[in-house]
Motif scaffolding. Sequence first.
Motif, PDB file in Angstrom:
ATOM      1  N   ILE A 234       8.196  -4.880  -3.452  1.00  0.00           N
ATOM      2  CA  ILE A 234       6.887  -4.411  -3.951  1.00  0.00           C
ATOM      3  C   ILE A 234       5.881  -4.709  -3.056  1.00  0.00           C
ATOM      4  N   ASP A 235       5.879  -6.061  -2.913  1.00  0.00           N
ATOM      5  CA  ASP A 235       4.884  -6.591  -1.855  1.00  0.00           C
ATOM      6  C   ASP A 235       4.447  -6.367  -0.512  1.00  0.00           C
ATOM      7  N   ILE A 236       5.857  -5.672  -0.068  1.00  0.00           N
ATOM      8  CA  ILE A 236       6.125  -5.341   1.328  1.00  0.00           C
ATOM      9  C   ILE A 236       5.390  -3.988   1.496  1.00  0.00           C
ATOM     10  N   ILE A 237       5.702  -3.141   0.192  1.00  0.00           N
ATOM     11  CA  ILE A 237       5.086  -1.686   0.117  1.00  0.00           C
ATOM     12  C   ILE A 237       3.654  -1.852   0.081  1.00  0.00           C
ATOM     13  N   ASN A 238       2.939  -2.709  -0.876  1.00  0.00           N
ATOM     14  CA  ASN A 238       1.560  -2.802  -1.195  1.00  0.00           C
ATOM     15  C   ASN A 238       0.887  -3.252   0.242  1.00  0.00           C
ATOM     16  N   ASP A 239       1.420  -4.448   0.650  1.00  0.00           N
ATOM     17  CA  ASP A 239       0.701  -4.881   1.786  1.00  0.00           C
ATOM     18  C   ASP A 239       0.598  -4.130   3.133  1.00  0.00           C
ATOM     19  N   SER A 240       1.581  -3.129   3.080  1.00  0.00           N
ATOM     20  CA  SER A 240       1.685  -2.259   4.448  1.00  0.00           C
ATOM     21  C   SER A 240       0.801  -1.131   4.334  1.00  0.00           C
ATOM     22  N   LEU A 241       0.858  -0.462   2.909  1.00  0.00           N
ATOM     23  CA  LEU A 241       0.131   0.617   2.569  1.00  0.00           C
ATOM     24  C   LEU A 241      -1.201   0.676   1.894  1.00  0.00           C
ATOM     25  N   SER A 242      -1.592  -0.645   1.622  1.00  0.00           N
ATOM     26  CA  SER A 242      -2.644  -0.879   0.628  1.00  0.00           C
ATOM     27  C   SER A 242      -2.657  -0.207  -0.539  1.00  0.00           C
ATOM     28  N   LYS A 243      -1.292  -0.384  -1.290  1.00  0.00           N
ATOM     29  CA  LYS A 243      -1.143   0.350  -2.598  1.00  0.00           C
ATOM     30  C   LYS A 243      -1.076  -0.819  -3.562  1.00  0.00           C
ATOM     31  N   LYS A 246       3.374  -1.776  -8.874  1.00  0.00           N
ATOM     32  CA  LYS A 246       4.089  -2.737  -9.665  1.00  0.00           C
ATOM     33  C   LYS A 246       5.663  -2.497  -9.682  1.00  0.00           C
ATOM     34  N   LEU A 247       6.391  -3.691 -10.101  1.00  0.00           N
ATOM     35  CA  LEU A 247       8.180  -3.212  -9.852  1.00  0.00           C
ATOM     36  C   LEU A 247       7.971  -2.366 -10.912  1.00  0.00           C
ATOM     37  N   SER A 248       7.714  -2.347 -12.281  1.00  0.00           N
ATOM     38  CA  SER A 248       7.860  -1.257 -13.328  1.00  0.00           C
ATOM     39  C   SER A 248       7.567   0.189 -12.996  1.00  0.00           C
ATOM     40  N   ASP A 249       6.731   0.166 -11.896  1.00  0.00           N
ATOM     41  CA  ASP A 249       6.028   1.666 -11.673  1.00  0.00           C
ATOM     42  C   ASP A 249       7.316   2.504 -11.029  1.00  0.00           C
ATOM     43  N   LYS A 250       7.274   3.861 -11.313  1.00  0.00           N
ATOM     44  CA  LYS A 250       7.846   4.839 -10.654  1.00  0.00           C
ATOM     45  C   LYS A 250       7.338   5.163  -9.352  1.00  0.00           C
ATOM     46  N   ILE A 251       7.805   5.074  -8.163  1.00  0.00           N
ATOM     47  CA  ILE A 251       7.263   5.032  -6.859  1.00  0.00           C
ATOM     48  C   ILE A 251       7.644   6.053  -6.044  1.00  0.00           C
ATOM     49  N   GLN A 252       6.666   6.781  -5.527  1.00  0.00           N
ATOM     50  CA  GLN A 252       6.842   7.874  -4.418  1.00  0.00           C
ATOM     51  C   GLN A 252       6.187   7.604  -3.235  1.00  0.00           C
ATOM     52  N   LEU A 253       6.813   7.819  -2.061  1.00  0.00           N
ATOM     53  CA  LEU A 253       6.396   7.433  -0.815  1.00  0.00           C
ATOM     54  C   LEU A 253       6.939   8.531   0.048  1.00  0.00           C
ATOM     55  N   THR A 254       6.047   8.834   0.872  1.00  0.00           N
ATOM     56  CA  THR A 254       6.521   9.851   2.124  1.00  0.00           C
ATOM     57  C   THR A 254       7.329   9.357   3.004  1.00  0.00           C
ATOM     58  N   PHE A 255       8.189  10.057   3.577  1.00  0.00           N
ATOM     59  CA  PHE A 255       9.127   9.388   4.763  1.00  0.00           C
ATOM     60  C   PHE A 255       7.938   8.697   5.705  1.00  0.00           C
ATOM     61  N   LYS A 256       6.985   9.215   6.078  1.00  0.00           N
ATOM     62  CA  LYS A 256       5.977   9.023   7.030  1.00  0.00           C
ATOM     63  C   LYS A 256       5.658   7.334   6.657  1.00  0.00           C
ATOM     64  N   GLU A 257       5.246   7.289   5.174  1.00  0.00           N
ATOM     65  CA  GLU A 257       4.748   6.033   4.829  1.00  0.00           C
ATOM     66  C   GLU A 257       5.848   5.053   5.158  1.00  0.00           C
ATOM     67  N   ILE A 258       7.185   5.358   4.660  1.00  0.00           N
ATOM     68  CA  ILE A 258       8.276   4.431   5.069  1.00  0.00           C
ATOM     69  C   ILE A 258       8.354   3.999   6.342  1.00  0.00           C
ATOM     70  N   LYS A 259       8.251   5.017   7.323  1.00  0.00           N
ATOM     71  CA  LYS A 259       8.156   4.645   8.877  1.00  0.00           C
ATOM     72  C   LYS A 259       7.107   3.670   9.149  1.00  0.00           C
ATOM     73  N   LYS A 260       5.932   3.969   8.704  1.00  0.00           N
ATOM     74  CA  LYS A 260       4.860   2.925   8.779  1.00  0.00           C
ATOM     75  C   LYS A 260       5.209   1.633   8.454  1.00  0.00           C
ATOM     76  N   ILE A 261       5.778   1.417   7.438  1.00  0.00           N
ATOM     77  CA  ILE A 261       6.105  -0.062   6.807  1.00  0.00           C
ATOM     78  C   ILE A 261       7.121  -0.676   7.884  1.00  0.00           C
ATOM     79  N   ALA A 262       8.218   0.371   8.828  1.00  0.00           N
ATOM     80  CA  ALA A 262       8.977  -0.352   9.554  1.00  0.00           C
ATOM     81  C   ALA A 262       8.347  -0.395  10.711  1.00  0.00           C
ATOM     82  N   ALA A 263       7.271   0.459  11.192  1.00  0.00           N
ATOM     83  CA  ALA A 263       6.445   0.140  12.373  1.00  0.00           C
ATOM     84  C   ALA A 263       5.718  -1.193  12.399  1.00  0.00           C
ATOM     85  N   ILE A 264       5.111  -1.547  11.064  1.00  0.00           N
ATOM     86  CA  ILE A 264       4.330  -2.683  10.858  1.00  0.00           C
ATOM     87  C   ILE A 264       5.180  -3.735  11.337  1.00  0.00           C
TER      88      ILE A 264
END
Length: 337
Positions: A234-243, A246-264
Amino acid sequence: MAGSIVIKGYSNTKTPIKVPKVKSKVIKNYILVSGLDYHDIWSFKKYADKEKTRILSNINSKETLVIYNIDILSGKITITEDKKTKKVIDYDEITKKNYAIGHSFDSLGKTNYITKDVIYKIIEEISIKDPNSLKEVHVFSHAYWNGPILANTSESDPIDIDMRREDVLVQGTYFNNSMDVNGFVKIWGCSFPRDLNYFFSRIRKNPSYSSSKPIKDSEIFSYKSNHFVKTECIDIINDSLSKTFKLSDKIQLTFKEIKKIAAIQYRLVFAGYLAKYGDINVYAALPATYAEIVPTFIISSKTSSNVEFYTQHMGIKTDSGNYGLYDKKTIEKFEKL
């Protein structure tokens, strides 16, 4: 009149006398760096020697191949021209005594070890004396996101042997000026943050994910509560996307956001910095992949799914050993995601 009169290279027939040109051979420089295994204290030099043999198989009459074989453990730099040893420079040797306590390096009060600064100085001198002549730089060692681990030193140590990402901000210009137009740097070690590897594995568990078919940037990836298991993911997601997930949340990500995390992750490793600030091609382990060394250095098949993410969905090219290509153009493209 008998004979002929020759004045300044001409005869009385006014026919120029052709003086043969002396052809000078082009210098091509190579740097082979052997780090050491700080667990059992042995050198990676056998891999550098294998690479040296490959380089020397390309000897020709038009070039002089100058090879700097740098062995951190023995403290020796051997400089050869083609197959002839021209110079051996001795530094302090590293032994098991340097690792008497754990796996951390102790200089034992000595100051003349081969450090990254010694290596950088060689590159700097090449950039001045023989610019654009450096064909290849190979670093055989353990490695992580912050760079090759040549001897497992710390930034706070009196002598810091290891290469680090921040070095590139200063050294990038020398790499660029020294490098041949087709030259490259290859870092043969790992880049394997375990939490990032786990993050990628959880991403792939979504039924919308495919390792072979294109995925639209707009595709929504939905994950149920606690899907990522570890707060580090979750820290990886939040730090990369400024989200603020929380671990207990239901999380939705676009594939572009996932790619952005990998790009960083791609941009911010040592190889990414060197590609950007040196404006050169660098081959290195892609984020969340690691190298195996028997019988030779190669990216482990156990991390092939992470390699496939970068090649199939990020457009990254790899060499025959599945090391990824880092280049400035790709870095700049990823900065815009």
